[in-house]
Design an enzyme around this catalytic site. Structure first.
Site, PDB file in Angstrom:
ATOM      1  N   ARG A 155       2.528  -5.619   3.203  1.00 10.20           N
ATOM      2  CA  ARG A 155       1.939  -4.406   2.824  1.00 10.20           C
ATOM      3  C   ARG A 155       2.869  -3.387   3.017  1.00 10.20           C
ATOM      4  NH1 ARG A 155      -0.646  -0.135   6.463  1.00 10.20           N
ATOM      5  NH2 ARG A 155      -2.317   0.942   5.360  1.00 10.20           N
TER       6      ARG A 155
ATOM      7  N   HIS B  20       6.016   0.651   0.148  1.00  9.55           N
ATOM      8  CA  HIS B  20       7.349   1.302   0.315  1.00  9.55           C
ATOM      9  C   HIS B  20       8.693   0.944  -0.262  1.00  9.55           C
ATOM     10  CE1 HIS B  20       5.253   3.811   3.385  1.00  9.55           C
ATOM     11  NE2 HIS B  20       4.963   2.799   3.906  1.00  9.55           N
TER      12      HIS B  20
ATOM     13  N   LYS C 203      -3.448   9.259  -0.788  1.00  5.70           N
ATOM     14  CA  LYS C 203      -2.639   9.147   0.502  1.00  5.70           C
ATOM     15  C   LYS C 203      -1.767  10.496   0.150  1.00  5.70           C
ATOM     16  CE  LYS C 203       0.683   6.504   2.937  1.00  5.70           C
ATOM     17  NZ  LYS C 203       1.507   5.228   2.873  1.00  5.70           N
TER      18      LYS C 203
ATOM     19  N   HIS D 250       6.447  -1.034   9.023  1.00  5.38           N
ATOM     20  CA  HIS D 250       5.901   0.370   9.160  1.00  5.38           C
ATOM     21  C   HIS D 250       7.097   1.348   8.883  1.00  5.38           C
ATOM     22  CE1 HIS D 250       3.354   3.760  10.118  1.00  5.38           C
ATOM     23  NE2 HIS D 250       4.399   4.170  11.202  1.00  5.38           N
TER      24      HIS D 250
ATOM     25  N   ASN E  81       3.995   9.704   0.712  1.00  4.13           N
ATOM     26  CA  ASN E  81       4.517   8.224   0.676  1.00  4.13           C
ATOM     27  C   ASN E  81       5.803   8.228   0.214  1.00  4.13           C
ATOM     28  OD1 ASN E  81       3.915   5.208   1.131  1.00  4.13           O
ATOM     29  ND2 ASN E  81       4.552   5.079  -1.060  1.00  4.13           N
ATOM     30  N   THR E  82       6.768   7.476   0.774  1.00  7.26           N
ATOM     31  CA  THR E  82       8.206   7.149   0.461  1.00  7.26           C
ATOM     32  C   THR E  82       8.353   5.661  -0.122  1.00  7.26           C
ATOM     33  OG1 THR E  82       8.842   8.797   2.192  1.00  7.26           O
ATOM     34  CG2 THR E  82      10.309   7.025   1.382  1.00  7.26           C
TER      35      THR E  82
END
Length: 120
Positions: free
Chosen positions: A6, A11, A39, A115, A42-43
């Site tokens: 994920r 990412h 979203k 994460h 996001n990076t």
């Protein structure tokens, strides 16, 4: 999908030609982050997996949630910010490319990124 998979989906984009609004609009939709809602931020990290995984063996630092499984590194990124002008799934993003410090939470043995903890 594992937490590591994920993390990679959300990412990591390598090699990449990021930095533009079109890039963000395309990638956010392609990677499943425009449904059921857009979203907000996001990076995308533009480094290969082994470079990102290596961040997990740097010294531990405090995560935002108080855990001590975070690590910092400097990488090439594209930050995508929702403009708030459109509705899902056709979200509209503003893209910005830079080289900056990221903070990543890692788990497992060997430790792998799970994460993206800090966007600053």
């Amino acid at each position: 999908e594992t937490m590591y998979e994920r993390f990679l989906r959300q990412h990591v984009d390598f090699p990449a030609t990021g930095g533009t609004n079109l890039y963000c609009n395309t990638m956010m939709q392609r990677r499943g982050m425009t449904t059921p809602s857009c979203k907000q931020f996001n990076t995308f990290i533009h480094e290969d997996n082994s470079t990102i995984d290596t961040i997990c063996i740097t010294r531990n630092i405090l995560c935002k949630n108080g855990m001590m499984n975070c690590h910092a590194g400097v990488v090439n990124v594209t930050d995508c910010r929702d403009t708030g002008r459109t509705r899902p799934p056709n979200c509209s993003y503003q893209g910005r490319a830079s080289t900056r410090r990221v903070v990543i939470a890692c788990n497992g043995n060997p430790p792998l990124p799970v994460h993206l903890d800090s966007y600053l």
